[in-house]
Design a protein around this motif. Structure first.
Motif, short mmCIF file in Angstrom:
data_model
loop_
_atom_site.label_atom_id
_atom_site.label_comp_id
_atom_site.label_asym_id
_atom_site.label_seq_id
_atom_site.Cartn_x
_atom_site.Cartn_y
_atom_site.Cartn_z
N LEU A 2 0.96 -1.15 0.09
CA LEU A 2 0.05 0.05 0.20
C LEU A 2 0.64 1.09 -0.34
O LEU A 2 0.14 2.30 0.14
N ASP A 3 2.48 1.18 0.11
CA ASP A 3 3.10 2.40 -0.38
C ASP A 3 2.44 3.36 1.19
O ASP A 3 2.25 4.65 1.03
N ILE A 4 2.91 2.77 2.91
CA ILE A 4 2.38 3.79 3.89
C ILE A 4 2.96 4.36 3.84
O ILE A 4 4.04 4.00 3.89
N ASP A 5 2.52 5.59 4.16
CA ASP A 5 3.98 7.20 4.40
C ASP A 5 3.85 7.17 5.29
O ASP A 5 2.87 6.79 6.85
N TYR A 6 5.21 8.13 5.87
CA TYR A 6 5.47 8.53 7.38
C TYR A 6 4.03 8.99 7.71
O TYR A 6 3.78 9.50 9.26
N GLU A 7 3.52 10.10 7.01
CA GLU A 7 2.15 11.03 8.12
C GLU A 7 1.35 10.15 8.01
O GLU A 7 0.42 10.31 9.98
N GLU A 8 1.36 8.03 7.79
CA GLU A 8 0.20 8.41 8.21
C GLU A 8 0.57 7.03 9.10
O GLU A 8 -0.03 6.99 10.44
N VAL A 9 1.80 6.74 9.03
CA VAL A 9 2.68 6.52 10.46
C VAL A 9 2.22 7.29 12.00
O VAL A 9 1.68 7.23 12.90
N GLY A 15 5.83 16.13 14.40
CA GLY A 15 4.89 17.05 13.68
C GLY A 15 6.01 17.94 12.83
O GLY A 15 5.94 18.12 11.34
N ASP A 16 6.84 18.51 13.40
CA ASP A 16 7.15 20.27 12.85
C ASP A 16 8.56 19.81 12.26
O ASP A 16 8.60 19.96 11.32
N GLU A 17 9.35 18.64 12.69
CA GLU A 17 10.00 17.99 11.26
C GLU A 17 9.57 17.69 10.50
O GLU A 17 10.17 17.15 9.20
N LEU A 18 8.37 15.94 10.60
CA LEU A 18 7.79 15.85 9.53
C LEU A 18 7.19 16.95 8.26
O LEU A 18 7.40 16.63 6.85
N PHE A 19 6.13 18.01 9.04
CA PHE A 19 5.99 18.09 7.76
C PHE A 19 6.28 19.62 7.74
O PHE A 19 6.25 20.26 6.79
N HIS A 20 7.60 20.59 8.62
CA HIS A 20 7.26 22.36 8.21
C HIS A 20 8.84 21.41 7.43
O HIS A 20 8.83 22.25 6.95
N LYS A 21 9.35 21.12 8.51
CA LYS A 21 10.85 21.29 7.82
C LYS A 21 11.24 20.51 7.15
O LYS A 21 11.73 21.01 5.96
N ASN A 22 10.75 18.91 6.54
CA ASN A 22 10.76 18.33 5.65
C ASN A 22 9.60 18.18 5.34
O ASN A 22 10.01 17.51 5.66
N PRO A 23 8.94 18.61 4.61
CA PRO A 23 7.55 18.77 3.76
C PRO A 23 7.59 17.17 3.09
O PRO A 23 6.60 16.15 2.91
N LYS A 24 8.74 16.21 2.05
CA LYS A 24 8.57 15.33 1.64
C LYS A 24 9.64 14.31 1.97
O LYS A 24 9.82 12.92 1.94
N MET A 25 9.77 14.21 3.35
CA MET A 25 10.18 13.23 4.01
C MET A 25 9.21 12.03 3.99
O MET A 25 9.50 10.68 4.65
N SER A 26 7.53 12.19 4.16
CA SER A 26 7.21 11.38 4.63
C SER A 26 7.46 10.55 3.04
O SER A 26 6.07 9.06 3.19
N GLU A 27 8.45 10.64 2.52
CA GLU A 27 8.36 9.87 1.18
C GLU A 27 9.00 9.13 1.31
O GLU A 27 9.87 8.03 0.53
N ASN A 28 10.03 9.35 2.26
CA ASN A 28 11.30 7.77 2.43
C ASN A 28 10.22 6.78 2.96
O ASN A 28 11.87 5.87 2.18
N LEU A 29 9.66 6.74 3.38
CA LEU A 29 9.18 5.11 3.34
C LEU A 29 9.23 3.98 1.99
O LEU A 29 9.38 3.38 2.37
N LYS A 30 8.48 4.88 2.09
CA LYS A 30 8.02 4.61 0.26
C LYS A 30 9.59 4.01 -0.64
O LYS A 30 9.71 3.22 -1.85
N SER A 31 10.17 4.80 -0.36
CA SER A 31 12.01 5.20 -0.98
C SER A 31 12.46 3.49 -0.14
O SER A 31 13.44 3.23 -1.08
N LYS A 32 12.18 3.07 1.38
CA LYS A 32 13.11 1.69 1.42
C LYS A 32 11.94 0.67 1.01
O LYS A 32 13.16 -0.16 1.63
N ASN A 33 11.15 0.53 0.85
CA ASN A 33 9.92 -0.28 0.99
C ASN A 33 10.38 -2.03 -0.18
O ASN A 33 11.27 -0.50 -0.97
#
Length: 251
Positions: free
Chosen positions: A100-107, A233-251
Motif C-alpha cells: 500500500l506504500d504506507i507513508d510517514y504521515e499515516e504512521v 510533526g514539526d520535523e515531518l511536515f514543516h521542516k521537511n515536507p517531503k520526508m514522508s516519502e522516505n518510507l516508500k523509497s525504502k520498501n
C-alpha cells in the motif's frame, strides 16, 4: 459441534470452493464460541462426513490454520484450538503496508492515537516494575554513547509504554506496525537531535510522559505527549515536507 452445518452433503457449498467452504466452517465454529481455546477438534473423518467433502480438503484447511497459529496439530494426540496468530499477523501486515506504500504521515497519525490511548491506560494499569522499565529506557536513552543506541532506547521507551497499557488490542496492533514505527522513530529522531534545542525539547517531553505515570496525572502526561508529537510533526511536515516519502523509497 453437533449443531453446526449439518447440510454439507446436500448442497453445493453455497457456491463456494471446497476449501472456502471448509474454512468458513471453522471460522463459524470459532466466532460462534462452539470452538474455544484448548478444545480438541473432532477427527478429520467426522468433519469430512458432516460437510460432505474429502478428508484431504479438511487436512489442507487445518494445515493453513496451523500455519496461521489458530490450531495446533499434535501427533498421536489430535488437533486443538490455539490462539497464537501474532507472528502471522505481523508478517502479513508488513507485506500489506509495503504493497500500500504506507507513508510517514499515516504512521504519525496512527502513533498519535495509539500512544495517547496507551498513556491513559498505563497511568491506570501499569505496575511498579513496568514503570521502572520505562524509566530504565529513558535513562539509557539519555546516557547512550551513540545515536544508534539512543534511537533503540527511544523505540523501547514507546514500546514499553504501550505494553504497560495492558490492552491486548493496543499491544497487538502496535506490534503489527512495530517495524514501520521503529523506522519512523529512527529517521525522525536522527533529524530532531541534530538541533540542540529540539533535542532538549524532545527529552523534556519524554520525561514529562514518565512523570505523569509516577503522579498518575493524565492531563500533564497528555500535554507532554502532545508536545512530543508537535516536535515530531514539526520535523515531518514543516521542516521537511517531503520526508514522508522516505518510507516508500525504502520498501
Amino acid at each position: 459441534m453437533d449443531s453446526v452445518i449439518e447440510t454439507g452433503k446436500n448442497n453445493s457449498h453455497n457456491g463456494k470452493k471446497t476449501y472456502e467452504y471448509v474454512f468458513q466452517y471453522f471460522m463459524d465454529q470459532i466466532l460462534s464460541g462452539r470452538m474455544k481455546i484448548n478444545d480438541r477438534i473432532p477427527p478429520e473423518r467426522e468433519i469430512a462426513e458432516k460437510l460432505g467433502v474429502s478428508r484431504n480438503s479438511i487436512r489442507e484447511v487445518m494445515h493453513m490454520l496451523e500455519i496461521n497459529g489458530m490450531i495446533e496439530c499434535l501427533q498421536g494426540s489430535g488437533n486443538y484450538v490455539r490462539c497464537d496468530p501474532h507472528d502471522y499477523l505481523i508478517s502479513s501486515s508488513r507485506m500489506v503496508m509495503a504493497l500500500l506504500d504506507i507513508d510517514y504521515e499515516e504512521v504519525f497519525h496512527i502513533r498519535t492515537g495509539f500512544e495517547l490511548a496507551a498513556l491513559r491506560l498505563a497511568i491506570e494499569e501499569a505496575d511498579e516494575k513496568e514503570v521502572g522499565g520505562i524509566h530504565e529506557a529513558l535513562i539509557n536513552m539519555e546516557k547512550a554513547e551513540s545515536p544508534e543506541d539512543s534511537t533503540l532506547w527511544d523505540q523501547e521507551f514507546h514500546s514499553r509504554l504501550i505494553n504497560a497499557s495492558h490492552n491486548r488490542l493496543l499491544i497487538l496492533y502496535s506490534s503489527m506496525v512495530r517495524d514501520i514505527t521503529d523506522r519512523f522513530i529512527a529517521d525522525l529522531r536522527g533529524r530532531i537531535v541534530i538541533n540542540e534545542e529540539s533535542r532538549d525539547e524532545l527529552s523534556r517531553a519524554h520525561w514529562g510522559i514518565y512523570d505523569s505515570l509516577i503522579r498518575k496525572d493524565y492531563m500533564s502526561g497528555s500535554a507532554s505527549m502532545n508536545r512530543h508529537f508537535e516536535i515530531v510533526g514539526d520535523e515531518l511536515f514543516h521542516k521537511n515536507p517531503k520526508m514522508s516519502e522516505n518510507l516508500k523509497s525504502k520498501n
